[in-house]
Motif scaffolding. Structure first.
Motif, mmCIF file in Angstrom:
data_model
loop_
_atom_site.group_PDB
_atom_site.id
_atom_site.type_symbol
_atom_site.label_atom_id
_atom_site.label_comp_id
_atom_site.label_asym_id
_atom_site.label_seq_id
_atom_site.Cartn_x
_atom_site.Cartn_y
_atom_site.Cartn_z
ATOM 1 N N ALA A 275 0.856 -1.189 0.000
ATOM 2 C CA ALA A 275 0.000 0.000 0.000
ATOM 3 C C ALA A 275 0.888 1.233 0.000
ATOM 4 O O ALA A 275 2.032 1.189 0.479
ATOM 5 C CB ALA A 275 -0.938 0.025 1.202
ATOM 6 N N THR B 148 -6.949 1.800 4.469
ATOM 7 C CA THR B 148 -7.423 2.824 3.542
ATOM 8 C C THR B 148 -8.539 3.651 4.178
ATOM 9 O O THR B 148 -8.541 4.888 4.113
ATOM 10 C CB THR B 148 -7.918 2.172 2.246
ATOM 11 N N THR C 265 -4.574 4.778 -5.451
ATOM 12 C CA THR C 265 -5.205 3.666 -6.164
ATOM 13 C C THR C 265 -4.502 3.377 -7.490
ATOM 14 O O THR C 265 -4.777 2.368 -8.126
ATOM 15 C CB THR C 265 -6.684 3.982 -6.441
ATOM 16 N N ILE D 7 -7.069 -2.055 -3.183
ATOM 17 C CA ILE D 7 -7.313 -0.706 -2.665
ATOM 18 C C ILE D 7 -8.202 0.081 -3.621
ATOM 19 O O ILE D 7 -9.127 0.784 -3.190
ATOM 20 C CB ILE D 7 -5.976 0.009 -2.429
#
Length: 350
Positions: free
Chosen positions: A120, A261, A304, A343
């Motif tokens: 991430a 997130t 993203t 995500i």
């Protein structure tokens, strides 16, 4: 039992020794799942009883304070571990499965023999006006601009984001390593602040929390801070590839990045609540200092689409390869883009 009950933190104290980390690794560990190739599709969900061991205290506080922890679809053991050196030590002791760090620690994990993947990425929504770091200046050191760094002793941590920041600042100032004296040390706890206060170094990069506490203690003695003038807002979640090779752990990380997130968005939407819960109650800042830190850092956005982030990360890699004689690296190989899709789907469905 509710999800909140399942995910209550089991570890509160910071773990600073390998022995302590090894003790932690024995708590709540689960049987390994089936082996998963790093290119295989992620499983839909982990097996019942899978435990994910997480070193990400800011997200823990955000999830608990917001109530979003009730939506977390995996059992979590929380470890109060932050920073590149402690996170890497915890990985090597098999004490945690995933950690939250800037963009430099995954590089040094790779360069020092621990195979990892980034799952991430996050950056500032307004990096020009909200730097993550300030340059702390020791009492009596005459540094008002980055050009004044010439001839100064600078705290330097090569395996952390602070180290790359120093190199980028020197480049921005038109200086080289030969123009300054590096004092190599790890930026753990308040080590840089102590080095500044004792005049072991003239300048050291300080995160906003440390910068505020440093000035509160030493500004009356002549301490100060200056803006580094370079972008420093990259942030990641990363994990050893051995964790991703476990199908249940890989699926648990899938659940966690979705919760992460949501937590980052909550932090951006509720700065005052987060300031009180994390910076005041968890980190021990005064309400005034906590408000300053939150305002200084600004809001963040979870990415993203990782293309531009990876491109900037490659520029950082190239800087470190040149300045530190590191092995060349195609940094995209450290990104597990299966989670980019996870995500993106989470953001699109929120």
């Amino acid at each position: 039992m509710s999800r909140r009950g399942l995910t209550r933190p089991l570890i509160r104290a910071a773990l600073t020794t390998t022995l302590g980390l090894l003790v932690l690794s024995g708590c709540g560990s689960d049987e390994p799942g089936s082996e998963l190739a790093l290119t295989a599709a992620l499983p839909d969900a982990p097996a019942e009883g899978t435990v994910l061991r997480v070193g990400d205290p800011a997200t823990q506080v955000a999830l608990e304070t917001s109530g979003l922890i009730d939506e977390l679809g995996v059992e979590v053991e929380w470890a109060n571990i932050t920073g590149g050196p402690k996170t890497l030590e915890a990985f090597r002791a098999d004490a945690i499965d995933i950690g939250s760090v800037a963009d430099i620690p995954p590089l040094f994990a790779h360069w020092t023999g621990t195979d990892v993947r980034i799952v991430a990425a996050r950056e500032s929504a307004d990096p020009a006006n909200h730097p993550v770091y300030e340059l702390g200046v020791a009492p009596g050191a005459k540094v008002e601009t980055i050009q004044d760094l010439k001839g100064k002793k600078i705290a330097y941590s090569p395996g952390q984001a602070q180290g790359a920041l120093v190199l980028n600042v020197l480049r921005e100032a038109g200086l080289t390593q030969d123009d300054v004296e590096f004092v190599e040390m790890q930026s753990v706890d308040d080590a840089f602040s102590v080095a500044l206060a004792s005049k072991q170094v003239d300048v050291a990069p300080l995160g906003q929390t440390l910068a505020k506490t440093y000035l509160a203690k030493y500004e009356r003695d002549g301490a100060s801070t200056i803006d580094p003038g370079v972008r420093d807002d990259a942030w990641t979640l990363y994990t050893p590839t051995t964790v991703l090779a476990d199908a249940d752990k890989a699926a648990a990380i899938k659940e966690y990045v979705v919760a992460w997130t949501k937590a980052q968005q909550w932090i951006s939407d509720h700065p005052d609540e987060f300031a009180k819960a994390y910076y005041v109650e968890h980190e021990g800042l005064s309400p005034e200092d906590a408000a300053h830190v939150v305002e200084a850092i600004g809001t963040h956005q979870v990415l993203t689409d990782w293309d531009a982030f990876i491109a900037r990360h490659q520029e950082t890699v190239d800087t470190l390869v040149e300045a530190q004689d590191q092995e060349p690296l195609e940094v995209e190989t450290l990104y597990d883009r299966r989670y980019e899709t996870v995500i993106a789907d989470a953001v699109g469905g929120s």
